[in-house]
Design a protein around this motif. Structure first.
Motif, PDB file in Angstrom:
ATOM      1  N   LEU A 176      36.283  61.706  40.196  1.00  0.00           N
ATOM      2  CA  LEU A 176      37.560  61.111  42.036  1.00  0.00           C
ATOM      3  C   LEU A 176      37.324  60.015  42.486  1.00  0.00           C
ATOM      4  CD1 LEU A 176      40.294  62.035  43.016  1.00  0.00           C
ATOM      5  CD2 LEU A 176      38.540  63.390  44.531  1.00  0.00           C
ATOM      6  N   LEU A 177      38.103  58.920  42.276  1.00  0.00           N
ATOM      7  CA  LEU A 177      37.504  57.556  42.871  1.00  0.00           C
ATOM      8  C   LEU A 177      37.731  57.820  44.461  1.00  0.00           C
ATOM      9  CD1 LEU A 177      38.809  55.391  40.415  1.00  0.00           C
ATOM     10  CD2 LEU A 177      36.803  56.497  40.688  1.00  0.00           C
ATOM     11  N   THR A 178      36.453  57.712  45.800  1.00  0.00           N
ATOM     12  CA  THR A 178      37.095  57.535  47.362  1.00  0.00           C
ATOM     13  C   THR A 178      37.285  56.383  47.488  1.00  0.00           C
ATOM     14  OG1 THR A 178      35.177  58.486  46.984  1.00  0.00           O
ATOM     15  CG2 THR A 178      36.930  60.118  46.707  1.00  0.00           C
ATOM     16  N   ASN A 179      37.197  55.631  48.809  1.00  0.00           N
ATOM     17  CA  ASN A 179      36.632  55.247  49.361  1.00  0.00           C
ATOM     18  C   ASN A 179      37.266  53.162  48.635  1.00  0.00           C
ATOM     19  OD1 ASN A 179      36.021  54.061  51.629  1.00  0.00           O
ATOM     20  ND2 ASN A 179      34.294  53.295  50.864  1.00  0.00           N
ATOM     21  N   TRP A 180      38.746  53.795  48.211  1.00  0.00           N
ATOM     22  CA  TRP A 180      38.496  52.315  47.463  1.00  0.00           C
ATOM     23  C   TRP A 180      39.634  51.393  47.233  1.00  0.00           C
ATOM     24  CZ3 TRP A 180      36.130  50.552  43.240  1.00  0.00           C
ATOM     25  CH2 TRP A 180      35.513  51.287  41.711  1.00  0.00           C
ATOM     26  N   THR A 181      39.823  51.748  49.024  1.00  0.00           N
ATOM     27  CA  THR A 181      41.186  50.628  49.650  1.00  0.00           C
ATOM     28  C   THR A 181      40.557  48.975  50.363  1.00  0.00           C
ATOM     29  OG1 THR A 181      39.569  51.587  52.065  1.00  0.00           O
ATOM     30  CG2 THR A 181      41.253  53.179  51.082  1.00  0.00           C
ATOM     31  N   ASP A 182      39.410  48.352  49.431  1.00  0.00           N
ATOM     32  CA  ASP A 182      39.313  47.431  50.148  1.00  0.00           C
ATOM     33  C   ASP A 182      39.903  46.493  49.527  1.00  0.00           C
ATOM     34  OD1 ASP A 182      36.401  44.953  49.559  1.00  0.00           O
ATOM     35  OD2 ASP A 182      36.839  45.585  51.316  1.00  0.00           O
ATOM     36  N   ALA A 183      40.183  45.249  49.930  1.00  0.00           N
ATOM     37  CA  ALA A 183      40.033  43.992  49.577  1.00  0.00           C
ATOM     38  C   ALA A 183      40.058  43.995  47.973  1.00  0.00           C
ATOM     39  CB  ALA A 183      40.581  42.486  50.271  1.00  0.00           C
ATOM     40  N   ASN A 184      38.488  43.245  47.297  1.00  0.00           N
ATOM     41  CA  ASN A 184      39.213  43.123  46.459  1.00  0.00           C
ATOM     42  C   ASN A 184      38.341  44.400  45.684  1.00  0.00           C
ATOM     43  OD1 ASN A 184      38.416  41.284  47.395  1.00  0.00           O
ATOM     44  ND2 ASN A 184      36.486  41.394  47.776  1.00  0.00           N
ATOM     45  N   ALA A 185      39.054  45.971  46.079  1.00  0.00           N
ATOM     46  CA  ALA A 185      38.730  47.298  45.202  1.00  0.00           C
ATOM     47  C   ALA A 185      39.052  47.583  43.758  1.00  0.00           C
ATOM     48  CB  ALA A 185      38.998  48.620  45.997  1.00  0.00           C
ATOM     49  N   GLU A 186      40.346  46.302  43.947  1.00  0.00           N
ATOM     50  CA  GLU A 186      42.226  46.862  43.333  1.00  0.00           C
ATOM     51  C   GLU A 186      41.086  46.215  41.325  1.00  0.00           C
ATOM     52  OE1 GLU A 186      44.708  48.575  41.002  1.00  0.00           O
ATOM     53  OE2 GLU A 186      44.369  49.311  43.155  1.00  0.00           O
ATOM     54  N   ALA A 187      40.244  45.119  42.045  1.00  0.00           N
ATOM     55  CA  ALA A 187      39.903  44.516  40.478  1.00  0.00           C
ATOM     56  C   ALA A 187      38.536  45.683  40.780  1.00  0.00           C
ATOM     57  CB  ALA A 187      39.788  42.639  40.846  1.00  0.00           C
ATOM     58  N   VAL A 188      37.250  45.881  40.994  1.00  0.00           N
ATOM     59  CA  VAL A 188      36.150  46.351  41.136  1.00  0.00           C
ATOM     60  C   VAL A 188      37.430  47.557  40.274  1.00  0.00           C
ATOM     61  CG1 VAL A 188      34.587  47.456  41.397  1.00  0.00           C
ATOM     62  CG2 VAL A 188      35.429  45.030  42.127  1.00  0.00           C
ATOM     63  N   LYS A 189      38.636  48.154  40.258  1.00  0.00           N
ATOM     64  CA  LYS A 189      38.990  49.904  39.901  1.00  0.00           C
ATOM     65  C   LYS A 189      38.543  49.060  38.275  1.00  0.00           C
ATOM     66  CE  LYS A 189      42.787  51.557  41.681  1.00  0.00           C
ATOM     67  NZ  LYS A 189      42.725  52.084  42.080  1.00  0.00           N
ATOM     68  N   LYS A 190      39.275  48.442  38.062  1.00  0.00           N
ATOM     69  CA  LYS A 190      39.820  47.585  36.460  1.00  0.00           C
ATOM     70  C   LYS A 190      38.649  48.135  36.000  1.00  0.00           C
ATOM     71  CE  LYS A 190      44.168  45.902  37.703  1.00  0.00           C
ATOM     72  NZ  LYS A 190      44.778  44.921  37.348  1.00  0.00           N
ATOM     73  N   GLN A 191      37.495  47.065  36.339  1.00  0.00           N
ATOM     74  CA  GLN A 191      36.269  47.000  35.389  1.00  0.00           C
ATOM     75  C   GLN A 191      35.712  48.234  35.860  1.00  0.00           C
ATOM     76  OE1 GLN A 191      34.346  44.232  37.939  1.00  0.00           O
ATOM     77  NE2 GLN A 191      35.721  42.558  37.293  1.00  0.00           N
ATOM     78  N   LEU A 192      35.661  49.323  36.669  1.00  0.00           N
ATOM     79  CA  LEU A 192      35.351  50.509  36.308  1.00  0.00           C
ATOM     80  C   LEU A 192      35.237  51.596  35.687  1.00  0.00           C
ATOM     81  CD1 LEU A 192      33.211  52.676  37.624  1.00  0.00           C
ATOM     82  CD2 LEU A 192      34.737  53.359  39.452  1.00  0.00           C
ATOM     83  N   SER A 193      36.973  51.115  35.048  1.00  0.00           N
ATOM     84  CA  SER A 193      38.053  52.161  34.278  1.00  0.00           C
ATOM     85  C   SER A 193      37.299  51.682  32.948  1.00  0.00           C
ATOM     86  CB  SER A 193      39.396  52.218  34.319  1.00  0.00           C
ATOM     87  OG  SER A 193      39.613  52.083  35.622  1.00  0.00           O
ATOM     88  N   VAL A 194      37.555  50.866  32.478  1.00  0.00           N
ATOM     89  CA  VAL A 194      37.043  50.208  31.209  1.00  0.00           C
ATOM     90  C   VAL A 194      35.028  50.328  30.834  1.00  0.00           C
ATOM     91  CG1 VAL A 194      36.263  48.197  29.877  1.00  0.00           C
ATOM     92  CG2 VAL A 194      38.114  48.076  31.028  1.00  0.00           C
ATOM     93  N   ALA A 195      34.215  51.065  31.905  1.00  0.00           N
ATOM     94  CA  ALA A 195      33.290  50.810  32.163  1.00  0.00           C
ATOM     95  C   ALA A 195      32.729  52.430  31.582  1.00  0.00           C
ATOM     96  CB  ALA A 195      32.382  50.143  32.757  1.00  0.00           C
ATOM     97  N   LEU A 196      33.277  53.473  32.690  1.00  0.00           N
ATOM     98  CA  LEU A 196      33.589  54.445  32.970  1.00  0.00           C
ATOM     99  C   LEU A 196      34.358  55.543  30.883  1.00  0.00           C
ATOM    100  CD1 LEU A 196      34.775  56.157  36.134  1.00  0.00           C
ATOM    101  CD2 LEU A 196      32.828  55.626  35.339  1.00  0.00           C
ATOM    102  N   ALA A 197      34.959  54.394  30.115  1.00  0.00           N
ATOM    103  CA  ALA A 197      35.806  54.315  28.965  1.00  0.00           C
ATOM    104  C   ALA A 197      34.221  54.120  27.687  1.00  0.00           C
ATOM    105  CB  ALA A 197      36.040  54.071  28.894  1.00  0.00           C
ATOM    106  N   SER A 198      33.298  53.861  28.596  1.00  0.00           N
ATOM    107  CA  SER A 198      31.874  54.326  27.106  1.00  0.00           C
ATOM    108  C   SER A 198      30.483  55.189  27.413  1.00  0.00           C
ATOM    109  CB  SER A 198      31.086  52.231  27.315  1.00  0.00           C
ATOM    110  OG  SER A 198      31.066  52.280  28.806  1.00  0.00           O
ATOM    111  N   ILE A 199      30.648  55.570  28.512  1.00  0.00           N
ATOM    112  CA  ILE A 199      29.995  56.279  28.865  1.00  0.00           C
ATOM    113  C   ILE A 199      30.346  57.937  28.392  1.00  0.00           C
ATOM    114  CG2 ILE A 199      29.577  58.249  30.850  1.00  0.00           C
ATOM    115  CD1 ILE A 199      30.330  56.387  32.790  1.00  0.00           C
ATOM    116  N   PRO A 200      29.085  58.417  27.756  1.00  0.00           N
ATOM    117  CA  PRO A 200      29.637  59.362  26.800  1.00  0.00           C
ATOM    118  C   PRO A 200      30.249  60.891  27.125  1.00  0.00           C
ATOM    119  CG  PRO A 200      27.291  59.596  26.684  1.00  0.00           C
ATOM    120  CD  PRO A 200      28.245  57.909  27.631  1.00  0.00           C
TER     121      PRO A 200
END
Length: 279
Positions: A176-200
């Motif tokens: 569950l993602l929390t505290n993703w309200t910063d102005a730069n959060a949206e771009a970082v969240k997209k990168q995070l989704s791609v990174a999580l896809a590589s986790i076992p």
């Protein structure tokens, strides 16, 4: 020679006098072959008429076929969709019961994916007459985000997000993602989704929460909390390379704090409490 042979013609019989056959003048009768008149080639009118009739029959059969129910979709099914309803997919594709059976599959698949970016691929099977089955493959969910208005967003492996249906919000088996309200959060969240896809899958299931925690040095820093009791401080850009270290600590050490930035470190909560007490 012309004086010795005297032709006579009477009723199509030519008399030729041959002086070489004795004293009497012997006459040889030769039937003359009349020259054939030059006739123009006959036009094959009969074959043309046959081809015209055949062509008209084919056109008539085509018109009757495309106006008959056989040329329409009578059974339309969508399989594999969980984030979009059959009605939504039908509207996006332009296909409904009664639509023409013959259509461009590439155009239909492109229209669905353009409308819903969370759909990875679209494949179709057609069974004549009238049955069409559309198989939808969606991108996998790697995390969820709780909005301020109570809605739950699914974060997908391709970086896109989609609002979950009400019945899907009951089971949140992903982080569950929390505290993703910063102005730069949206771009970082997209990168995070791609990174999580590589986790076992096993390690991803152990992550309960990911908090956006930027700093002056790392604008993509996050805090990760696991169900097994670990707190992990790292960045989204470093996470794919550091995941092996995280996996080794979680499997072999007692719960504690793991830092994976420029340097990696681990300290158990027991020792952390001792340090805090010593201060």
């Amino acid at each position: 020679m012309s004086s010795l042979i005297r032709p006579l013609q009477a009723e199509g019989i030519r008399h030729i006098i041959n002086p070489r056959k004795g004293k009497g003048w012997e006459r040889l009768q030769v039937r003359a072959i009349p020259t054939l008149p030059t006739q123009p080639p006959k036009k094959r009118k009969s074959k043309r008429v046959i081809w015209i009739i055949v062509l008209l029959c084919l056109v008539l059969l085509g018109v009757l076929f495309f106006r008959s129910p056989i040329s329409k979709i009578t059974d339309l099914r969508f399989i594999g969709n969980t984030m979009a309803s059959e009605k939504q997919l039908s509207e996006a594709s332009g296909l409904t019961t009664g639509s023409p059976y013959f259509f461009s599959q590439e155009e239909v698949a492109g229209a669905i994916q353009a409308k819903y970016p969370f759909i990875q691929s679209v494949q179709m099977e057609k069974h004549f007459p009238g049955k069409v089955t559309i198989y939808v493959k969606e991108f996998g969910t790697v995390a969820y985000e709780l909005q301020t208005d109570g809605q739950v967003l699914a974060c997908l492996e391709n970086g896109s997000t989609v609002i979950l249906k009400q019945e899907k919000q009951l089971v949140l088996e992903k982080p569950l993602l929390t505290n993703w309200t910063d102005a730069n959060a949206e771009a970082v969240k997209k990168q995070l989704s791609v990174a999580l896809a590589s986790i076992p899958e096993g390690l991803l299931a152990d992550i309960s929460e990911i908090k956006y925690d930027p700093s002056d040095s790392f604008n993509d820093r996050v805090k990760i909390y696991t169900r097994s009791g670990f707190e992990v401080i790292t960045t989204v850009s470093l996470l794919p390379d550091k995941i092996a270290y995280l996996s080794g600590i979680v499997e072999t050490q007692e719960p504690g704090r793991i830092t994976m930035l420029q340097a990696d470190s681990y300290i158990s909560y027991t020792n952390l409490l001792k340090e805090n007490d010593g201060e």
